[in-house]
Design a protein around this motif. Sequence first.
Motif, short mmCIF file in Angstrom:
data_model
loop_
_atom_site.label_atom_id
_atom_site.label_comp_id
_atom_site.label_asym_id
_atom_site.label_seq_id
_atom_site.Cartn_x
_atom_site.Cartn_y
_atom_site.Cartn_z
N UNK A 137 0.83 -1.21 0.00
CA UNK A 137 0.00 0.00 0.00
C UNK A 137 0.86 1.26 0.00
N UNK A 138 1.98 1.20 0.68
CA UNK A 138 2.79 2.39 0.90
C UNK A 138 4.24 2.01 1.12
N UNK A 139 4.73 2.31 2.33
CA UNK A 139 6.16 2.13 2.60
C UNK A 139 6.48 0.77 3.25
N UNK A 140 5.68 -0.25 2.98
CA UNK A 140 5.87 -1.53 3.70
C UNK A 140 6.98 -2.41 3.12
N UNK A 141 7.44 -2.09 1.93
CA UNK A 141 8.46 -2.96 1.31
C UNK A 141 9.85 -2.50 1.73
N UNK A 142 10.61 -3.39 2.38
CA UNK A 142 11.96 -3.04 2.82
C UNK A 142 12.99 -3.42 1.76
N UNK A 143 14.05 -2.64 1.73
CA UNK A 143 15.11 -2.90 0.76
C UNK A 143 15.67 -4.33 0.90
N UNK A 144 15.78 -4.81 2.13
CA UNK A 144 16.41 -6.13 2.30
C UNK A 144 15.59 -7.22 1.60
N UNK A 145 14.30 -7.00 1.43
CA UNK A 145 13.45 -7.97 0.73
C UNK A 145 13.80 -7.98 -0.76
N UNK A 146 13.96 -6.79 -1.30
CA UNK A 146 14.34 -6.65 -2.71
C UNK A 146 15.74 -7.26 -2.91
N UNK A 164 5.74 7.05 -4.06
CA UNK A 164 6.07 8.46 -4.24
C UNK A 164 5.32 9.36 -3.25
N UNK A 165 4.01 9.15 -3.13
CA UNK A 165 3.24 10.01 -2.22
C UNK A 165 3.62 9.74 -0.76
N UNK A 166 3.83 8.47 -0.44
CA UNK A 166 4.22 8.10 0.94
C UNK A 166 5.53 8.78 1.32
N UNK A 167 6.48 8.81 0.40
CA UNK A 167 7.77 9.45 0.71
C UNK A 167 7.59 10.95 0.85
N UNK A 194 12.96 16.06 -6.09
CA UNK A 194 13.14 15.04 -5.05
C UNK A 194 13.11 13.63 -5.62
N UNK A 195 12.08 13.31 -6.39
CA UNK A 195 11.90 11.90 -6.73
C UNK A 195 12.83 11.39 -7.81
N UNK A 236 0.49 12.54 -7.93
CA UNK A 236 1.18 11.26 -8.12
C UNK A 236 1.13 10.42 -6.84
N UNK A 237 0.71 9.18 -6.97
CA UNK A 237 0.63 8.27 -5.82
C UNK A 237 1.86 7.38 -5.76
N UNK A 238 2.14 6.71 -6.87
CA UNK A 238 3.28 5.79 -6.89
C UNK A 238 3.74 5.57 -8.31
N UNK A 239 4.89 4.94 -8.42
CA UNK A 239 5.41 4.52 -9.72
C UNK A 239 5.65 3.03 -9.67
N UNK A 240 5.73 2.40 -10.81
CA UNK A 240 6.17 1.01 -10.87
C UNK A 240 7.57 0.99 -11.49
N UNK A 241 8.49 0.37 -10.78
CA UNK A 241 9.83 0.19 -11.31
C UNK A 241 9.95 -1.24 -11.80
#
Length: 286
Positions: A152-161, A177-180, A219-220, A254-259
């Motif tokens: 939904x937002x900032x729940x994904x941690x880098x260590x998972x990626x 993007x919006x969460x940040x 910023x982004x 802008x809410x989010x982007x997909x990378x």
Amino acid sequence: MNKQFLESDDDGLLIRDAGEWVENKLYFLSQYLHRFIVSMSEKQWRAINYIDLFSGPGKNRLPNGKILKGSPLIAISQEKTFDKYFFSDIDLENIETLKKRCATFLEYGKISFQVGDANIVVEEVAQTIEKENQVYIPNTWTSLNLAFLDPHGLELNWHTVERLAQLRTDMIIYYPQMGISREAPREINISPQTPIDNFFGDTHWRDIYCQHLSVGTSLHRPLLDYYKSKLKAFGYQVDDPLDEPVFKNSKDAPLYRLLFVCKSSLGNKFWKDVTRKMANGQMKLL
Ligand SMILES: C[S@@+](CC[C@H](N)C(=O)[O-])C[C@H]1O[C@@H](n2cnc3c(N)ncnc32)[C@H](O)[C@@H]1O
């Protein structure tokens, strides 16, 4: 068994309420998965796995009432099947509902369901895939994995990626993007580890943010470039900023982007092709 479970219909089970922008997100996923599974399964991979650690219950309802298959149902609806599917969500009811829907899938035995935080579940998923690869001569004939990381937002941690990147995994990653933008002014005054620190895996975003405040730089773009530079260290080809579709709310914010990250030029070509047009056939907005 209810045949509607796998269709874009109201089947009487839990359906997630979603914003209208979700239609394009799922359209891109569906188009990409189609190209991916048709072309990649003909290549010499030991197995092809689909990983969805923020799976939801399997269906979404848009504000206009339209019902769309969610990412896990899109994955199991492809004309060619993956070898394994890893579905998990932090919400028990979502997974119980998803299990019911998937029960009509002929290859149900290929699916692993888990309830839990994606950032913890990832280790078990990674170990399962690694063990299966080791049955064969290690590092010679490996699996190819595709992960859709859609919180939904900032729940994904880098260590998972990072953990998934240690396997051979192409990824579609939600960039919040919006969460940040919303949380950074508060988190900059808090010591690590904050959710934004966890998302980036370190505190360098703070330098970028301070520069943005003092010199007025954007910023982004620099944040995205920094995140992608970390992925590049794993051998991903991540150079083209035009392929990061942005999703906006009804107020055009802008809410989010997909990378999208992968190690093959074919995968990048597919992603570029599928994100060129939106679900309504219009060319995408940058
Ligand atoms: C945007 S929805 C996913 C939608 C789904 N991909 C689809 O296409 O229908 C995000 C999901 O992440 C789940 N979630 C939130 N935080 C989580 C976490 N830390 N670990 C795993 N799942 C989480 C929520 O319960 C929710 O179902």
